[in-house]
Design an enzyme around this catalytic site. Sequence first.
Site, mmCIF file in Angstrom:
data_model
loop_
_atom_site.group_PDB
_atom_site.id
_atom_site.type_symbol
_atom_site.label_atom_id
_atom_site.label_comp_id
_atom_site.label_asym_id
_atom_site.label_seq_id
_atom_site.Cartn_x
_atom_site.Cartn_y
_atom_site.Cartn_z
ATOM 1 C CG ASP A 1 2.941 -11.817 6.957
ATOM 2 O OD1 ASP A 1 3.735 -11.536 6.037
ATOM 3 O OD2 ASP A 1 3.024 -11.336 8.102
ATOM 4 C CG ASN B 1 6.679 -9.638 4.381
ATOM 5 O OD1 ASN B 1 5.626 -9.799 4.988
ATOM 6 N ND2 ASN B 1 6.835 -8.735 3.435
ATOM 7 C CG ASP C 1 3.870 -7.310 5.619
ATOM 8 O OD1 ASP C 1 3.255 -8.386 5.773
ATOM 9 O OD2 ASP C 1 4.014 -6.767 4.502
ATOM 10 C CG ASP D 1 3.812 -12.661 1.761
ATOM 11 O OD1 ASP D 1 3.832 -13.896 1.553
ATOM 12 O OD2 ASP D 1 4.250 -12.140 2.795
ATOM 13 C CG ASP E 1 -10.486 -10.155 -9.616
ATOM 14 O OD1 ASP E 1 -11.267 -9.700 -10.455
ATOM 15 O OD2 ASP E 1 -10.833 -10.518 -8.482
ATOM 16 C CG ASP F 1 -14.153 -6.035 -9.988
ATOM 17 O OD1 ASP F 1 -14.694 -6.740 -9.122
ATOM 18 O OD2 ASP F 1 -14.150 -4.788 -9.959
ATOM 19 C CD GLU G 1 -18.144 -8.194 -9.337
ATOM 20 O OE1 GLU G 1 -18.369 -8.224 -8.115
ATOM 21 O OE2 GLU G 1 -17.481 -7.308 -9.882
ATOM 22 C CG HIS H 1 -13.757 -10.520 -3.195
ATOM 23 N ND1 HIS H 1 -14.157 -11.294 -4.258
ATOM 24 C CD2 HIS H 1 -13.804 -9.237 -3.634
ATOM 25 C CE1 HIS H 1 -14.428 -10.517 -5.293
ATOM 26 N NE2 HIS H 1 -14.221 -9.258 -4.941
ATOM 27 C CG ASP H 2 -17.293 -7.994 -3.447
ATOM 28 O OD1 ASP H 2 -16.511 -7.285 -2.782
ATOM 29 O OD2 ASP H 2 -17.332 -7.992 -4.686
#
Length: 573
Positions: free
Chosen positions: A47, A49, A51, A55, A124, A226, A280, A346-347
């Site tokens: 990150d 910025n 938040d 990013d 993706d 995906d 995928e 990520h899954d």
Amino acid sequence: MKNKTLAALCLGIAFLGCSKSSQNKKTDYPWWKETVIYQIYPRSFKDTNGDGIGDLKGIIEKLDYIKDLGVGAVWLNPVYSSPNADNGYDVSDYKNIMTDFGSMDDFDLLLSEMHKRNLKLIMDIVVNHSSDEHEWFKNSRSSRNNPYREYYHWWPAEKGKPNYRYSLFDVKGDAWKYDSLTNAYYLHYFSEKQPDLNWNNPKLRKEVNDIMIFWAKKGVDGFRLDAFQFAAKDPNFPKFPDGYEKNFIQYYAMQNGLHGYLKEMNSEVFTPFNTMSVSEGAGRNFVDAHELVDEDRNELNMAYAFEGVDIAKYEGYKLTDLKKVFSKWDSAFAEKGWLSVFLANHDQARMLSRFGNDSPDFRNPSAKMLQTFILSMRGTPYCYYGDELGMSNLNFNKIEQYQDIQAKNSYAKALSEGQDMGYFMKKLSFESRDNGRSPMQWTSEHEAGFTTAKPWLPVNPNFKTVNVSSEEKDAASNLNYFKKMVNLRKENPILIHGKYELLLKDHPNIYAYTRTLGKEKILVLLNFSKEKSSVHIKEMSQQPDIWINNYQSLESKNQTVSLLPYQACIMKL
């Protein structure tokens, strides 16, 4: 006797003994066969910025780190505009960037800076479904006569409720959602916020191809599709057998029409723009997988099969099962086609916690052992961000801690069904996707150097010791071992193209195999246990030529090797 000459291996010279024989010379192969792919979950990488959300500028800031890993490509999880119901896998505008991540200018700069470093970018593409907030769907549900109506699967209510379809994310498990606006049901294999696109419609297919061409013209090097094995559906939605959801892949994957869609996509996008492609999932069987990726099929480049990664469950797994799965897939693709090799994405929960041992005593050797495995198998290795450090599970114990829609909906479903919630929560804590999405651990400072704010998902408390800054300074760290292993693979085509042969297939703790290319042969030994194990390897010489070892020594005598807990080594035979 102990082979004392191996002590220096962890000090930075692990592969000096790798001789380059004539048959080991590089040949002309596509780049995607000979590189290592690094997967980035942008929300959790860096990150800039303040938040609490990663990013694109954060990825740009860390491109030198990525380049230094030795990898050649980055697979970037979705960064498109999205209401974020499923962390970007619900796209509302395929040609724009989610404001959380930055702007299109930031993306263009990222791509330019990657290419300056000879890094390739794989995007993706989420086109089995869109967001229900996409303009297509808003128009589609506005009227039965709207031109976009046929972009999605609708079923008029006056015909009665359509035959049951299982939803992977819905609390009630029902993939049909009633919409009163037009008195009809729409289909969603995932969340109700993710209506499935109608690939029977040639206008929809052209829209998707145009989206991919938009990104390809920018210079994107590849696409990961995906959930695309689910894209084809029979518009009549016939009844499936009761209980089919226990084996839904057989009914959802690779249905009639899918190969035609991919051939069209290949001729319109992949071939003209010379982009790499991977879907995928790999279908229901080896025939499906080959029909997806064999070169003469003109569809995709690479299979991405889940059977191996799905083995590790809360209840545990057997190494013999892991060996069986990876060996049969390698055998099926020994002469034709190409595979992806991975244990995390990520899954999934973190690789170290699922397949290795994340306790302080065994974290480092088991993390290195798993990397040795992934990077010494035939196929293209996919390495998930943070695994090079040995990042591990978050170990949540309250449902309020979770962000993932799948976790929240599965909790509500379990509660409504009266399941044993104590057991459910322990299983969720081990297997949840949120485990694999915690922020990247850069330093031992505030929030692991990921953000100056409160991160969107908690940083793992072990960031004080498991972080880039600390590991870069430690010659024996997981990070530096990962770099050595990547370089070893790059310098030795035998690790990429060599024939794989399993040894000791019934051993409960040791995964052993050889790789052979021409006259050269190497042996890979991996102890997947916290126990010391001894094995007899008849192929071994008395003084093995060790290429890499995650300990400082290897105990061997008369072709018998004693492997320490989670020890991994590669030697030339």
